[in-house]
Design a protein around this motif. Structure first.
Motif, PDB file in Angstrom:
ATOM      1  N   PHE A  84       0.827  -1.208   0.000  1.00  0.00           N
ATOM      2  CA  PHE A  84       0.000   0.000   0.000  1.00  0.00           C
ATOM      3  C   PHE A  84       0.867   1.266   0.000  1.00  0.00           C
ATOM      4  N   ILE A  85       2.027   1.202   0.667  1.00  0.00           N
ATOM      5  CA  ILE A  85       2.951   2.347   0.641  1.00  0.00           C
ATOM      6  C   ILE A  85       3.471   2.557  -0.777  1.00  0.00           C
ATOM      7  N   ASN A  86       3.837   1.459  -1.447  1.00  0.00           N
ATOM      8  CA  ASN A  86       4.295   1.559  -2.835  1.00  0.00           C
ATOM      9  C   ASN A  86       3.195   2.051  -3.759  1.00  0.00           C
ATOM     10  N   LEU A  87       1.959   1.823  -3.367  1.00  0.00           N
ATOM     11  CA  LEU A  87       0.823   2.287  -4.165  1.00  0.00           C
ATOM     12  C   LEU A  87       0.653   3.797  -4.073  1.00  0.00           C
ATOM     13  N   GLY A  88       1.178   4.382  -2.977  1.00  0.00           N
ATOM     14  CA  GLY A  88       1.120   5.840  -2.841  1.00  0.00           C
ATOM     15  C   GLY A  88       0.588   6.324  -1.520  1.00  0.00           C
ATOM     16  N   PHE A  89       0.191   5.412  -0.620  1.00  0.00           N
ATOM     17  CA  PHE A  89      -0.316   5.809   0.690  1.00  0.00           C
ATOM     18  C   PHE A  89       0.837   5.949   1.686  1.00  0.00           C
ATOM     19  N   THR A  90       0.605   6.726   2.750  1.00  0.00           N
ATOM     20  CA  THR A  90       1.602   6.822   3.805  1.00  0.00           C
ATOM     21  C   THR A  90       1.556   5.560   4.656  1.00  0.00           C
ATOM     22  N   GLU A  91       2.567   5.375   5.468  1.00  0.00           N
ATOM     23  CA  GLU A  91       2.605   4.183   6.320  1.00  0.00           C
ATOM     24  C   GLU A  91       1.421   4.142   7.283  1.00  0.00           C
ATOM     25  N   LYS A  92       1.086   5.301   7.845  1.00  0.00           N
ATOM     26  CA  LYS A  92      -0.044   5.373   8.773  1.00  0.00           C
ATOM     27  C   LYS A  92      -1.347   5.020   8.070  1.00  0.00           C
ATOM     28  N   GLN A  93      -1.524   5.518   6.833  1.00  0.00           N
ATOM     29  CA  GLN A  93      -2.734   5.193   6.082  1.00  0.00           C
ATOM     30  C   GLN A  93      -2.785   3.703   5.765  1.00  0.00           C
ATOM     31  N   ALA A  94      -1.646   3.129   5.392  1.00  0.00           N
ATOM     32  CA  ALA A  94      -1.605   1.703   5.057  1.00  0.00           C
ATOM     33  C   ALA A  94      -1.992   0.844   6.254  1.00  0.00           C
ATOM     34  N   VAL A  95      -1.502   1.213   7.441  1.00  0.00           N
ATOM     35  CA  VAL A  95      -1.847   0.463   8.658  1.00  0.00           C
ATOM     36  C   VAL A  95      -3.346   0.537   8.917  1.00  0.00           C
ATOM     37  N   SER A  96      -3.941   1.725   8.741  1.00  0.00           N
ATOM     38  CA  SER A  96      -5.378   1.890   8.974  1.00  0.00           C
ATOM     39  C   SER A  96      -6.201   1.091   7.968  1.00  0.00           C
ATOM     40  N   ILE A  97      -5.747   1.037   6.714  1.00  0.00           N
ATOM     41  CA  ILE A  97      -6.471   0.267   5.698  1.00  0.00           C
ATOM     42  C   ILE A  97      -6.490  -1.213   6.061  1.00  0.00           C
ATOM     43  N   LEU A  98      -5.367  -1.735   6.534  1.00  0.00           N
ATOM     44  CA  LEU A  98      -5.314  -3.146   6.928  1.00  0.00           C
ATOM     45  C   LEU A  98      -6.137  -3.414   8.181  1.00  0.00           C
TER      46      LEU A  98
END
Length: 477
Positions: free
Chosen positions: A172-186
């Motif tokens: 998700f980070i490679n997709l363009g989201f920040t690390e915090k956003q990626a954690v929330s998505i999961l």
């Protein structure tokens, strides 16, 4: 013959020679100094708003301004206010600068400062027109050892079609989201049970905004909605999990006052229960009039209807006359039906002093003096709430005769112990999204409870109006 030069002429020749020499030496010195200045490291001393000039020299190599954080912009000689303006401008233009021309338009960067920095920007001079979706982010920042390498939030970079269920935080980070956003998505995916299920559910993730969803949707390998096929009895009947079904113990119930949890306890799925309630409240104006009304609900199969029919209690004259048309039940159930018949045949008038406002039926409201529209509104609103908690809710019901409602309130009593209440942490998603007091904040609540463990923070962070919070707390434990 001896040649002599006058003294005045010699003097003039000497002065002219000296003057030419001075000009020549001065020119050579000036040219040498200018060349040395051009080859010297650039020293940024501009601090327009801070007032304090810095003499710190910064040695630059090529860098991408999209990779700089606040501290690094300040290190280039900008003030904190200038940096705040630059970063805000960056978010306004889509999260990244696409050209030197675009960056130059930021009014916090003076023309002089821009001219000093421009040779080092790793950006095209003007924006390129992208002809396909893949060109959305066609610049990959250089990974170098200098201090400006930083994993800053870039625009979305979509490699092609993908299934987000298999994506990790890194993906998700490679997709363009920040690390915090990626954690929330999961976290949101885990909340759904380990799968996004459908594009519809993926879209409901609170941190995926409308613009990003539109860009991602064509590439998501997910069904459009949770159920691709139209609802029918067979699909609902087979909607139960494949695991061993729990044993259901039936007891007499009134389908006109049964809420979502009550229908689920009868063996229906959450979706089936919601369809039954909607059918009752919207199609039948708040109540089932007969057993045929219940049997006609398309999510109740014929087999299921035969199972629950002996336990249905309706205050309707048609209920018992129609029940004989169906298959017989055991002796205990037939005795129960006989008692229900005898009670109905008595046709005694309702004693409203002994009637619970959370159990009063459509027919009883008509008997009390309400017209059908008012009675249906009261029953429908009560069912959506799961039961009234105070009498003010009855008076506030839409389309109600307020004078007659006050008379009813002063006559009947209100029993609230059976009204379902939850905490914000354990409230079912369907309950939040359908309850009149919670549905407008349901998505925020779902997001906050997978992010925060302290329920007290919810109301402080959601900016809920005081009157809305007061109503919500009526149904919270």
């Amino acid at each position: 013959m001896r040649f002599t030069v006058p003294l005045s002429a010699a003097k003039n020749y000497f002065l002219g020679f000296v003057t030419s020499g001075i000009f020549l030496v001065s020119g050579l010195y000036f040219f040498s100094a200018e060349e040395n200045q051009d080859n010297a490291p650039i020293s940024f001393s501009e601090n327009l708003e801070g007032g304090n000039l810095t003499s710190k020299k910064v040695h630059l190599s090529e860098f991408n301004p999209n990779d700089l954080n606040e501290e690094q912009w300040i290190h280039l000689g900008f003030s904190e206010r200038q940096v705040a303006t630059i970063l805000k401008y960056k978010s306004v233009v889509g999260g990244s600068f696409n050209s030197k021309e675009q960056l130059k338009k930021c009014y916090a960067i003076s023309e002089e400062k821009y001219n000093e920095l421009a040779p080092y920007f790793v950006l095209p001079n003007s924006p390129k027109k992208s002809t396909s979706f893949q060109n959305f982010s066609n610049y990959t920042p250089r990974k170098s050892s200098n201090q400006y390498s930083n994993n800053y939030n870039k625009g979305l970079s979509i490699p092609g079609k993908f299934n987000p269920d298999s994506y990790s935080i890194t993906d998700f980070i490679n997709l363009g989201f920040t690390e915090k956003q990626a954690v929330s998505i999961l976290k949101y995916k885990n909340y759904l049970g380990g799968s996004f299920i459908s594009k519809e559910k993926f879209k409901e993730c609170y941190i995926i905004n409308e613009e990003n969803y539109r860009k991602l949707a064509p590439y998501l390998l997910l069904p459009e909605s949770s159920s691709e096929n139209k609802f029918d009895k067979k699909s609902f009947a087979s909607n139960a999990p494949l695991s061993e079904k729990p044993t259901i113990t039936y007891s007499p119930f009134n389908p006109n006052t049964t809420n979502l949890e009550g229908w689920k306890n009868l063996g229906f799925s959450e979706k089936q229960a919601q369809v039954i309630i909607n059918y009752r409240d919207k199609n039948l104006k708040g109540s089932f009039k007969s057993l045929e009304d219940i049997a006609r609900c398309f999510v109740i199969s014929a087999e299921k209807f035969e199972q629950i029919k002996p336990y249905i209690i309706l205050n309707s004259e048609n209920t018992n006359s129609k029940s004989s048309d169906h298959s017989p039940v055991n002796s205990n159930n037939s005795q129960q039906n006989q008692s229900v018949k005898s009670n109905n045949n008595a046709e005694t008038k309702t004693d409203f002093k002994k009637t619970d406002l959370n159990e009063i039926t459509f027919k009883q409201l008509i008997e009390f003096g309400f017209d059908e529209k008012s009675a249906a509104s009261l029953i429908g609103f009560r069912n959506k709430l799961g039961g009234f908690v105070n009498t003010k809710q009855i008076i506030d019901t839409y389309n109600i005769d307020k004078d007659l409602a006050e008379t009813l309130i002063s006559t009947a009593f209100l029993f609230t112990e059976n009204v379902p209440k939850y905490t914000l942490m354990d409230a079912p998603e369907s309950w939040l999204k359908n309850h009149p007091y919670f549905k407008y904040y349901a998505d925020k609540i779902i997001y906050y409870r997978i992010t925060f463990s302290n329920e007290k923070k919810f109301f402080r962070t959601m900016n809920i109006k005081p009157e809305a919070e007061q109503k919500m707390r009526l149904y919270l434990k």
